[in-house]
Motif scaffolding. Structure first.
Motif, PDB file in Angstrom:
ATOM      1  N   UNK A 181       0.514  -1.333   0.124  1.00 55.99           N
ATOM      2  CA  UNK A 181      -0.029  -0.053   0.010  1.00 55.99           C
ATOM      3  C   UNK A 181       0.469   1.094  -0.089  1.00 55.99           C
ATOM      4  N   UNK A 182       1.881   1.574   0.896  1.00 60.45           N
ATOM      5  CA  UNK A 182       2.815   2.404   0.867  1.00 60.45           C
ATOM      6  C   UNK A 182       3.643   2.805   0.076  1.00 60.45           C
ATOM      7  N   UNK A 216       1.178  10.300   1.842  1.00 63.25           N
ATOM      8  CA  UNK A 216      -0.051   9.622   0.756  1.00 63.25           C
ATOM      9  C   UNK A 216       0.480   8.232   1.288  1.00 63.25           C
ATOM     10  N   UNK A 217       2.061   7.988   0.913  1.00 64.80           N
ATOM     11  CA  UNK A 217       2.076   6.529   1.350  1.00 64.80           C
ATOM     12  C   UNK A 217       1.694   5.837   2.567  1.00 64.80           C
ATOM     13  N   UNK A 218       1.562   6.301   4.067  1.00 62.79           N
ATOM     14  CA  UNK A 218       1.649   6.228   4.946  1.00 62.79           C
ATOM     15  C   UNK A 218      -0.475   5.864   4.447  1.00 62.79           C
ATOM     16  N   UNK A 219      -1.697   6.806   4.011  1.00 63.44           N
ATOM     17  CA  UNK A 219      -2.567   6.349   3.934  1.00 63.44           C
ATOM     18  C   UNK A 219      -2.810   5.818   3.059  1.00 63.44           C
ATOM     19  N   UNK A 220      -2.091   5.304   2.581  1.00 60.01           N
ATOM     20  CA  UNK A 220      -2.352   3.847   0.938  1.00 60.01           C
ATOM     21  C   UNK A 220      -2.165   3.041   1.644  1.00 60.01           C
ATOM     22  N   UNK A 221      -0.871   2.803   2.844  1.00 59.73           N
ATOM     23  CA  UNK A 221      -0.705   1.453   3.492  1.00 59.73           C
ATOM     24  C   UNK A 221      -1.660   1.370   4.405  1.00 59.73           C
ATOM     25  N   UNK A 222      -1.913   2.145   5.498  1.00 64.02           N
ATOM     26  CA  UNK A 222      -3.698   2.572   6.078  1.00 64.02           C
ATOM     27  C   UNK A 222      -4.933   1.802   5.714  1.00 64.02           C
ATOM     28  N   UNK A 223      -4.940   2.096   4.530  1.00 64.25           N
ATOM     29  CA  UNK A 223      -6.023   1.750   3.460  1.00 64.25           C
ATOM     30  C   UNK A 223      -6.446   0.500   3.464  1.00 64.25           C
ATOM     31  N   UNK A 224      -5.119  -0.307   3.355  1.00 65.79           N
ATOM     32  CA  UNK A 224      -5.357  -1.250   2.670  1.00 65.79           C
ATOM     33  C   UNK A 224      -4.683  -2.164   3.785  1.00 65.79           C
ATOM     34  N   UNK A 225      -3.921  -1.739   5.118  1.00 68.28           N
ATOM     35  CA  UNK A 225      -4.392  -2.887   5.471  1.00 68.28           C
ATOM     36  C   UNK A 225      -5.487  -2.508   6.333  1.00 68.28           C
TER      37      UNK A 225
END
Length: 320
Positions: free
Chosen positions: A95-96, A113-122
């Motif tokens: 996700x990141x 943005x990477x942290x938010x994408x990683x959050x959503x995926x996880x």
């Protein structure tokens, strides 16, 4: 600030190297406090082995694309992920990587943005996401990074703003880890922080160390409840859980994946499903579930498709 900031792929290389080394050094203590979702004492080992697989997959990769580099690492980690925590780490890495596609260097907004994408995926990978775990740490880091970007007066592409974002992320990460003890009953009773949450803190601290060139401050971890080197292996005194952990990779379209997830939710717990690839040539999914008997899950999985990389592990295994 005395060390050189590294924002390109060499920084990502250093991140994975630092992540593997840090998780290796801390794996015993992470295992010792691993009591959620089951007290099987393997969170540290699973995080380390998954991170090492991700690292090894890109050891000879030549690219200037940060997103491509980390996506390759994340996919490799997912294909061979170990346990719930290892799977979520690989999902987070994948996700990141997504907002970083096509970018040659890291910036404050890209970290956010990477942290938010990683959050959503996880969070979306889990059928029943639980606060007070590594998920909460990722969420806190993403929120703090986004706030730092919004409040910064430095140029968005500057190293000054990148440092502001990383500092905010670190502060929020540690606070989130400390708070896990009061978010889950099992942790509150044992007076210990969540092992997966500490593991994610290690991962994000490794990112800061890789980018800034500064050593990880080990004093950040020793005050965490239950994490001192002299503290006992909490998981060894917790009730053993019957059943097994089943993991595999399987090729399914989105509809059949949703159907399989529903079946696994009805017969097991700790269900994690996330796509390994982008779906351009069909989806491959990494599947994780806890069930009383392996055949309970395997039957549902085989009815859906042909699983590969199948692993079955007893949940009652102790590594004290």
């Amino acid at each position: 600030m005395t060390a050189k900031i590294t924002t390109g792929v060499p920084g990502a290389v250093a991140w994975l190297e630092s992540m593997v080394g840090s998780l290796a050094n801390h794996s015993d203590r992470l295992d010792a406090i691993n009591i959620f979702p089951v007290a099987d004492g393997d969170t540290g080992s699973n995080l380390y082995l998954t991170a090492r697989t991700a690292h090894d997959a890109v050891s000879v990769l030549q690219t200037d694309d940060l997103g491509e580099y980390l996506a390759t690492a994340g996919r490799a980690g997912m294909e061979s992920a170990r346990g719930n925590s290892g799977t979520l780490l690989a999902v987070f890495l994948l996700g990141f990587s997504e907002p970083l596609r096509g970018h040659p260097r890291l910036t404050g907004p890209l970290v956010a943005a990477g942290l938010e994408s990683g959050r959503v995926r996880a969070w979306s990978a889990l059928s029943d996401p639980v606060p007070g775990t590594m998920l909460s740490v990722v969420a806190a880091a993403a929120q703090a990074a986004a706030a730092a970007v919004a409040e910064s007066t430095a140029d968005a592409s500057s190293r000054a703003q990148l440092r502001e974002v990383l500092d905010a992320m670190q502060t929020a990460t540690r606070a989130s880890v400390v708070s896990t003890e009061n978010q889950l009953g099992a942790l509150a009773n044992a007076r210990v922080v969540d092992a997966g949450a500490v593991g994610m803190m290690l991962v994000l601290d490794a990112l800061v160390a890789a980018v800034t060139g500064e050593a990880i401050d080990e004093s950040r971890y020793t005050p965490l409840h239950g994490y001192g080197i002299q503290d006992p292996h909490i998981h060894a005194d917790s009730p053993a859980e019957d059943g097994v952990e089943v993991m595999c990779t399987i090729a399914l379209d989105a509809l059949n994946a949703a159907t399989l997830r529903a079946k696994l939710d009805s017969i097991g717990t700790s269900v994690v499903m996330s796509a390994v690839n982008d779906g351009a040539e069909g989806y491959r999914w990494r599947v994780h579930v806890h069930v009383p008997e392996a055949e309970d899950a395997l039957q549902a999985i085989r009815e859906a498709g042909n699983p590969v990389n199948v692993s079955i592990t007893d949940l009652c295994t102790r590594d004290a």
